[in-house]
Design an enzyme around this catalytic site. Sequence first.
Site, mmCIF file in Angstrom:
data_model
loop_
_atom_site.group_PDB
_atom_site.id
_atom_site.type_symbol
_atom_site.label_atom_id
_atom_site.label_comp_id
_atom_site.label_asym_id
_atom_site.label_seq_id
_atom_site.Cartn_x
_atom_site.Cartn_y
_atom_site.Cartn_z
ATOM 1 C CG HIS A 47 -0.006 -14.233 -22.901
ATOM 2 N ND1 HIS A 47 1.038 -14.205 -21.895
ATOM 3 C CD2 HIS A 47 0.688 -13.783 -24.127
ATOM 4 C CE1 HIS A 47 2.245 -13.870 -22.692
ATOM 5 N NE2 HIS A 47 1.906 -13.851 -23.878
ATOM 6 C CE LYS B 178 2.752 -17.187 -25.294
ATOM 7 N NZ LYS B 178 3.821 -16.800 -24.425
ATOM 8 C CG ASP C 198 2.144 -11.838 -27.463
ATOM 9 O OD1 ASP C 198 2.655 -12.684 -26.824
ATOM 10 O OD2 ASP C 198 2.081 -10.389 -27.262
ATOM 11 N NE ARG D 157 8.811 -41.828 -20.165
ATOM 12 C CZ ARG D 157 9.830 -42.891 -20.106
ATOM 13 N NH1 ARG D 157 10.743 -42.882 -18.848
ATOM 14 N NH2 ARG D 157 9.962 -43.653 -20.845
#
Length: 144
Positions: free
Chosen positions: A7, A28, A46, A99
Amino acid sequence: MTKETHHASCIAIDGAGVMITGHSGSGKSDLALRLIDRGAVLISDDYVDLSLDHDQILLTAPAKIAGKIEIRSLGIFDYAHVSDIPLMLQVHLKPQPDRFPLDSQTETIMTIAIPTISINPLEASAPIKVEMALKRVLQRASGT
């Protein structure tokens, strides 16, 4: 040849495959679309088929969705696409990525260590971060 379906949305930048992963609705397709707007080419949206070919993983759209991309609130659109592109970078979508992550993150996919980054897809700089990470991966692969 070993095959799996994941996926993910995938694009190619200069022949190098980028697999974008995240939960449903995480962005996405949106990030893929922004990268395509910057010159990338669609591989698959997808879902993507991964094929292990010796020492690399090749990315291809499942036949049913080849050349299609979902643009949220507008629908499904036809798009030019490419197939059998080597996976060079995996991008995990996270609302709050670290970060300062470790310098060389990888994830093993089908027995191969794939460079992996985590980014917030909603940041305006997200497509640029993907391009910069891929550039670094390709430089390391070529030894420059």
